[in-house]
Design an enzyme around this catalytic site. Structure first.
Site, short mmCIF file in Angstrom:
data_model
loop_
_atom_site.label_atom_id
_atom_site.label_comp_id
_atom_site.label_asym_id
_atom_site.label_seq_id
_atom_site.Cartn_x
_atom_site.Cartn_y
_atom_site.Cartn_z
CB CYS A 73 8.23 35.10 0.67
SG CYS A 73 6.75 34.57 -0.19
CB CYS A 76 3.60 33.89 1.84
SG CYS A 76 4.80 33.01 0.87
CG ASP A 121 3.40 3.15 9.32
OD1 ASP A 121 3.11 1.96 9.16
OD2 ASP A 121 2.59 4.09 9.22
CG ASP A 166 0.42 7.64 9.79
OD1 ASP A 166 0.82 6.45 9.75
OD2 ASP A 166 -0.64 8.02 9.30
CG ASP A 212 3.00 3.45 12.94
OD1 ASP A 212 3.29 2.28 12.67
OD2 ASP A 212 2.45 4.23 12.16
#
Lengths: 52, 726
Positions: B46, B49, B450, B625, B629
């Site tokens: 926004c 921000c 995972d 992650d 994996d």
């Protein structure tokens, strides 16, 4: 119909100005952050004085 | 760089004076080039921000300026070289924004940027001349005749022909490459239609004919360029952000040679060297511990959340994290031979086995391209025969057929939907890295998660603090405060007040020891404190004869429950495959309501499980992650990894989750399914238009007005349909 001889060049010239303005904005990188620019206009940070 | 020549040519009263500022300016410029830091900010959304982030960063010492790009969700900071990226990230975290470092060097690769501006410029030129030619055409359609019509046609030609030559280049170029490779892509019929329409119109104009298709040729170029530009932008945004989520660590090792410590890049380490790893450091090489004792965190490699004891003789793999004590390793493999790289080989194998997915657009183009050519040449041949060799008329008909069937809607249908969908997902914090990822995501029926680092954050949380007496808790907290072990830190943070424990020492690899009311107290591993080990993550406190177990559970990633529930509600099978111990996996599966779970899976077993599911005909979405994996991510139909993942995992996955929150995954599958439905609807709309318009063109009734109407109507309906995405 002679009016066309004036109107067509005039309209093309005006359109050409628009096209030139578009090229200028493109060169100035004004399309990098459209969302940010739309939001930035709403900030109140520099309402009282210009950004240094 | 441009400053120097300009200064030399400036006439100056004092030539020597000019040299000084130029040197200063050059120095300032070189610093500025080195001091640009790019950060990805998934949370900015926004106007407020922008002010908060820019103001907050600018108030830090050494920061010259900061500029937020809200479209790309990143901030570029111009700072002194002394300013560390970590400082900026910490400051942003305090302001309430997550931040990740991006590699500014890679981002400034402006090739895609240049291409985008090039396309935009061609689009602007085509738009300009489309408007003008259309105005002239309206006059012709409303009945301009003879000399006036001819003049309008000539003016149209003067605008349209240069435009087509300039703006149509992207199509001509890719059509030429396709033809050279012996293929008929989407661009061959497009280029043919544009060229044929322009040249037949020019011919008609010289002969003073009634019909000219200049407006159609220019409109075709404009609409197709719009589709091409949308497509380019979606891909550019995804590519720049995903590829450059930089690896934060530079692999270096502290090597002991001739009794001195030398910091070397990992490539300079050879087998047999002694390498020193400090607490908190990541193992740079494979090796065997020769000295010291500590605990190591293997979660990124194996998914085990419980740290493992390491002492002399323990085998260590690169990528593990040393937690408590100083370790000296004798290198057994470094660089290419290390286990980290063997894992990368596994990924390469899985990727080559991955079936090549053809996108909906490609499948449509494969049917469409030959069909259009056959139709157009068929019309040409038929009218040649009917009219007894009137080439001019036959070419006119075949040009009209090409223009009407031209895939304006087809060329816009996919990019418009994909842009709308990926924009929507980007706002939710999901980055689509791969062009066909959305379509593949829509087909998913099984989701494999995972555990460590994906559903959980890899941050332990004490679970049974309240079961212990206040006194016991206070002693544990006092001891825990002395250590930087993750379990101890979690205990210290959550436990409350501390008791007066004196003489605290940390015994690396075992725990912490101290004196409380004249008794020896210990907090640490089960064997060391004399406690019975449990099968969940726990640390043990020995108070004289009695021992107390503090159990821990990994903290859930925010939104994990919501994501699992949303996926289950959509009728997808949710599985949990983890390398962690059975107890921890079972607990988590129960907490989230996942019935299918596997514990203790090795990396190869994970990939095999995914491959087996695929072989049974399931479309698997893998969310993971860790390094363990990576092979499974590559083997799955489509894969998602969080931004905190190891870079190998991020590279192997199709979609990156930018924020911490996992809930968007549920939305992502829904939006992907919706997007695919919209794409198919758009194809149906274009086919419908063709079914109506093509017979008209074939019998020779298509006027330029009809062509313009069909083209713009179908393009606009298709774009509006894409925007209906919710």
């Amino acid at each position: 119909m002679t009016i066309l001889g004036i109107l067509i060049p005039v309209s093309l010239f005006l359109g050409g100005i628009g096209l030139a303005a578009f090229f200028w904005s493109l060169k100035n990188r004004q399309y990098e952050d459209p969302q940010g620019d739309a939001s930035r206009i709403l900030t109140k940070d520099w309402d009282d004085r210009p950004k240094p | 760089m441009t400053a120097l020549p300009r200064l030399e040519t400036t006439p100056s009263a004092c030539p020597a004076c000019a040299v000084v500022p130029s040197a200063q300016r050059l120095a300032a410029m070189s610093v500025a080039a080195g001091g640009r830091i790019m950060l990805s900010l998934p949370g900015v959304h926004c106007a407020a921000c922008i002010s908060t982030v820019e103001g907050g960063l600018a108030s830090l010492p050494g920061v010259r300026s900061a500029r937020v790009n809200l479209t790309l969700r990143r901030v570029s900071v111009d700072a002194e070289p002394a300013v560390l990226t970590e400082t900026l990230i910490l400051a942003l975290n305090l302001l309430g924004y997550e931040a990740h470092e991006l590699d500014a060097g890679l981002l400034s690769a402006t090739e895609t940027d240049r291409q985008g501006r090039d396309l935009l410029m061609r689009l602007g030129v085509a738009g300009f001349s489309m408007m003008n030619v259309m105005l002239l055409s309206v006059a012709v359609w409303s009945g301009a005749e003879d000399a006036t019509r001819d003049m309008f046609h000539w003016i149209s030609a003067a605008i349209a022909i240069p435009t087509v030559i300039f703006a149509g280049q992207p199509f001509f170029r890719s059509a030429w490459t396709a033809l050279k490779a012996g293929r008929l892509g989407m661009d061959v019929p497009i280029s043919l239609a544009i060229i044929l329409a322009s040249s037949i119109s020019l011919y008609e104009t010289t002969k003073g004919g009634h019909h000219a298709y200049f407006d159609a040729a220019v409109m075709l170029t404009f609409f197709l360029l719009a589709g091409r530009y949308l497509d380019h932008r979606t891909r550019a945004v995804a590519r720049s952000a995903a590829e450059e989520l930089a690896a934060l660590e530079v692999p270096r090792a502290i090597v002991l040679r001739d009794g001195t410590e030398q910091v070397l890049p990992v490539s300079g380490v050879s087998v047999g060297d002694l390498v020193l790893v400090r607490p908190g450091g990541r193992m740079p090489v494979d090796g065997i511990v020769t000295e010291g004792s500590s605990e190591v965190d293997r979660s990124l490699l194996t998914g085990e959340s419980l740290p493992v004891y390491a002492g002399p003789g323990t085998v260590i793999s690169a990528g593990e994290v040393n937690l408590t004590g100083l370790l000296t390793l004798r290198v057994s493999a470094a660089g290419k031979d290390s286990s980290l790289h063997r894992m990368a080989d596994l990924v390469a194998v899985a990727e080559s086995a991955k079936t090549r997915y053809t996108s909906l657009a490609d499948r449509a183009a494969r049917l469409y391209s030959p069909g259009v050519h056959l139709l157009s040449f068929g019309a040409f041949a038929a009218w040649m025969w009917i009219t007894g060799g009137d080439i001019r008329f036959a070419i006119n008909i075949s040009a009209a057929v090409l223009i009407i069937t031209c895939p304006c809607a087809l060329g816009l249908a996919v990019p418009a939907v994909v842009t709308a969908a990926s924009g929507k997902l980007f706002r939710k914090g999901l980055l689509i890295k791969h062009g066909t990822a959305l379509e593949r995501l829509a087909e998913v029926d099984t989701v494999v998660f995972d555990k460590t680092g994906t559903l959980t954050l890899g941050m332990p949380e004490p679970t049974n603090l309240q079961d212990h007496p206040v006194e016991v808790r206070a002693v544990a907290v006092a001891l825990a405060r002395a250590s930087s072990h993750p379990l101890a830190m979690a205990l210290a943070a959550a436990g409350g007040g501390a008791a007066g424990v004196s003489g605290i020492v940390e015994v690396p690899g075992y725990g912490i020891e101290g004196q409380w009311r004249g008794r020896r107290v210990r907090l640490g591993r089960a064997g060391w404190t004399g406690a019975e080990p449990l099968d969940v993550t726990a640390t043990y406190l020995s108070l004289g004869a009695a021992s107390h177990a503090f159990t821990f559970a990994d903290r859930l990633r925010p939104g994990a429950e919501a994501a699992v529930q949303a996926l289950a509600a959509q009728g997808k099978k949710v599985l949990l495959i983890s390398g962690d111990a059975e107890g921890a996996v079972r607990d988590l599966a129960q907490r989230l309501g996942i019935t299918g779970w596997t514990a203790g899976a090795l990396p190869a077993e994970k990939a095999a499980a995914v491959a087996q599911l695929s072989a049974q005909g399931h479309r698997v979405l893998m969310v993971g992650d860790g390094l363990n994996d990576t092979a499974a991510l590559a083997a799955a139909h489509v894969s998602i990894s969080p931004a905190s993942a190891l870079d190998a995992a991020r590279v192997a996955s199709d979609i990156v989750l930018l924020g911490q929150d996992m809930a968007p995954i549920g939305d992502a599958t829904r939006i992907a399914a919706q997007a695919t439905r919209r794409i198919k609807e758009n194809f149906a709309i274009s086919i419908l238009y063709n079914v109506v318009a093509v017979p008209v063109a074939l019998v020779g009734l298509a006027t330029p007005l009809a062509a313009a109407l069909a083209m713009s109507l179908s393009s606009i309906t298709v774009s509006l349909n894409a925007l209906r995405l919710k």
